[in-house]
Enzyme design. Structure first.
Site, short mmCIF file in Angstrom:
data_model
loop_
_atom_site.label_atom_id
_atom_site.label_comp_id
_atom_site.label_asym_id
_atom_site.label_seq_id
_atom_site.Cartn_x
_atom_site.Cartn_y
_atom_site.Cartn_z
N SER A 141 -70.70 -73.20 18.59
CA SER A 141 -70.51 -72.69 19.80
C SER A 141 -69.99 -71.21 19.85
CB SER A 141 -69.52 -73.48 20.61
OG SER A 141 -69.52 -73.18 21.90
N ASP A 302 -73.03 -67.67 25.21
CA ASP A 302 -72.39 -67.63 23.78
C ASP A 302 -73.50 -68.07 22.73
OD1 ASP A 302 -73.24 -70.12 24.61
OD2 ASP A 302 -71.06 -71.00 23.87
N ASP A 304 -74.93 -70.63 21.23
CA ASP A 304 -75.86 -71.75 21.02
C ASP A 304 -76.25 -71.83 22.52
OD1 ASP A 304 -73.25 -72.68 22.27
OD2 ASP A 304 -73.77 -74.76 21.50
N ASP A 306 -74.67 -72.54 25.58
CA ASP A 306 -74.44 -73.56 26.35
C ASP A 306 -73.57 -73.17 27.58
OD1 ASP A 306 -72.29 -73.66 24.86
OD2 ASP A 306 -71.97 -75.50 24.28
#
Length: 572
Positions: A141, A302, A304, A306
């Site tokens: 993340s 960010d 990834d 999400d």
């Protein structure tokens, strides 16, 4: 214990170079925490520094995790079916995804892997779209570059929750390094065969599904948007989606557009951090300075993709919104445009998300479900009643405005926010009106960074004493009740008694203060720190401007004073 773990690790199929490094630097390795236990699942999967050691993420622990996942699925009598794998832009993510692919394929699953770094929520969507039996995402993340992580998804597209995470953790710990397949390095270096790569059909299905949402208007949009993926996974799919939906003035910030696991010149690839916006806002300001049409909305995600943060045009500059403000605007939008189509609508919020959302929802007859921190708990709640789901979100910049994904999704959230901005005269003015109607909520997050497990244990012990703080004052706010999820101690208020029964035990304590303030303390589930949240509600006195800047500043100062008083009383 570290010495024993060191010996166990040496029994694995290490390369000669790795074995030599471990032997020559043994004392250095044992002095640190590389062999101090093993990684564990937290609020957002398993995250750890990449490197050699039992307490690191490396090819060997990724292999053990993949075998543990396969074993867990077998226990549920799932021995075949599709498994979806995605990965982010971190330097080790490709090789880790390949290892997971080859191991799960060898265990009898039909594994499909995204052909390039892809947002985590696309994996959740793909699991549901292809009727897969589960999924894995290799991502840390928003953690710093030296980290990577391992998220596991169930058949419904949501992250695993207890007891499945505990079962996988236990199975992982029982797999000896000596038993690992010596082909691990071959797995890491062997690309996934072309027939098992996916992307186009999933992206098209996602865009098609999103285009049918009530917050997406037909036709060309006039709003100017600037977006940075912060060297992560979002660039290609954001650009494709926004252009497909008629946002013709959408621009991808090219400096940070390509995936790069080193995240150059970024202290942290995290949209929660104002410093992450510095480069893209500097570019946005050049339009204003040149007298050219400038972006009205600046977005960042960010690695990834999400989580999504934003800055909005404010005169000759930009104003960053926090996660609670973005979530409240999105909730307002969903209530205005989508609530009427649901029979018994509800929203999900974590216990540290602003209570402004509760006030907005309840005024419009919308039920509120509270969960522990971690979107996996929100996904678990959605699964019980997807037909009436209206909106869910966390203060940490993660939201979900659609019911057909089971994880926070920056892309659908960004489209919903951009659509609201397109239809509104000003997001800032709209937020000001929300504060005037429901109360001005100011929130602060403070991180207590930890250097050792001893520090965590000391703070955890201090948390046990917080129940006895009723009656104390923090900067003029009196503690009236305590929700202690670390013990069976009961709060006084009936609504808190009900909430305690609905929530599982957790290392979280909340102090409720009068007038209308709250302090929450909990260890992070993904990083070595303890988080302290302060939230309070104040009144809006300035009615003359679109947004009550001075009132908001004063409310933030009150929150800071409460925070300082709490930290001083706690002794940290």
């Amino acid at each position: 214990m570290s010495e024993e773990n060191f010996k166990r690790f040496l029994e694995g199929p290490l390369t000669e170079a790795e074995r030599k490094e471990l032997t020559e630097r043994k004392q250095e390795f044992l002095t640190g925490d590389a062999f101090d236990g093993e990684p564990s699942f937290g609020t957002g999967g398993m995250r750890q520094i990449v490197g050699l050691g039992t307490n690191r993420l490396n090819r060997y622990n990724i292999a053990r995790l993949a075998y543990a996942v396969a074993g867990s699925w077998r226990k549920k009598d799932i021995t075949e079916g599709i498994f979806i794998i995605g990965y982010d832009s971190r330097n080790s993510s490709v090789e880790f995804s390949r290892i997971a692919y080859h191991i799960l394929s060898g265990e009898g699953f039909a594994v499909k892997v995204f052909k390039r770094p892809t947002p985590t929520p696309m994996v959740s969507f793909a699991i549901r779209q292809k009727n897969a039996v589960g999924g894995i995402v290799i991502t840390a993340s928003h953690n710093p570059p030296q980290y990577n992580g391992f998220k596991v998804y169930a058949q419904d597209g949501g992250q695993i929750v207890s007891p499945i995470d505990k079962e996988i953790q236990e199975a992982f710990s029982k797999i000896p390094y000596v038993a690992l397949d010596k082909k691990i390095h071959e797995y890491a270096e062997t690309p996934v065969p072309a027939p098992d790569l996916i992307e186009e059909e999933i992206a098209e299905a996602y865009i098609q599904r999103l285009s049918k949402e009530s917050f997406v208007q037909e036709g060309e949009k006039q709003i100017r948007i600037l977006y940075t993926p912060l060297y992560g996974t979002g660039g290609w799919i954001f650009e494709k989606t926004f252009h497909s939906l008629g946002f013709s003035h959408f621009e991808l910030f090219q400096v940070q557009a390509q995936p790069n696991g080193n995240f150059p010149k970024l202290k942290s690839p995290n949209p929660e951090d104002p410093e992450a916006f510095e480069a893209v806002l500097e570019y946005a300001r050049t339009f204003i300075q040149a007298g050219k049409p400038a972006p009205e909305l600046v977005l960042a995600t960010d690695p990834d993709a999400d989580r999504v943060g934003c800055a909005i045009r404010n005169g000759e500059d930009y104003l960053l919104l926090n996660g609670n403000q973005i979530g409240s605007l999105l909730l307002y939008s969903m209530i205005q445009g989508k609530k009427a189509s649901l029979e018994n609508p509800y929203i999900c919020k974590t216990i540290v998300t602003t209570d402004l959302q509760r006030k907005i929802a309840e005024k419009h007859g919308v039920r509120v479900m509270e969960t522990l921190t971690g979107f996996k708990y929100i996904a678990e709640a959605i699964a019980k009643d997807p037909e009436n789901y209206l909106f869910g979100g966390e203060e940490s910049y993660g939201y979900l405005p659609v019911p057909w994904i089971r994880d926070k999704d920056s892309l659908s959230s960004a489209v919903a926010l951009a659509s609201l901005a397109e239809q509104s005269e000003s997001l800032l003015s709209l937020l000001g009106n929300i504060y005037r109607e429901y109360g001005l909520y100011a929130e602060i997050l403070h991180n207590i960074k930890l250097d050792s497990k001893q520090q965590l244990n000391e703070i955890s012990e201090k948390m046990k004493s917080l129940y006895s703080w009723v009656g104390k004052e923090l900067a003029g706010y009196k503690i009236s009740d305590v929700l202690d999820l670390t013990s069976d101690k009961e709060p006084q208020r009936d609504d808190l008694k009900t909430l305690k029964k609905e929530l599982p035990a957790a290392n979280v304590v909340q102090l409720f203060l009068d007038p209308e303030a709250k302090v929450t303390i909990r260890p992070s589930g993904t990083e070595p720190k303890v988080k302290v949240y302060v939230s309070l509600c104040d009144s809006v006195r300035d009615k003359s401007t679109d947004f009550p800047h001075q009132d908001f500043k004063e409310a933030k100062e009150k929150a800071r004073q409460v925070l300082q008083a709490f930290l001083q009383e706690l002794g940290v």
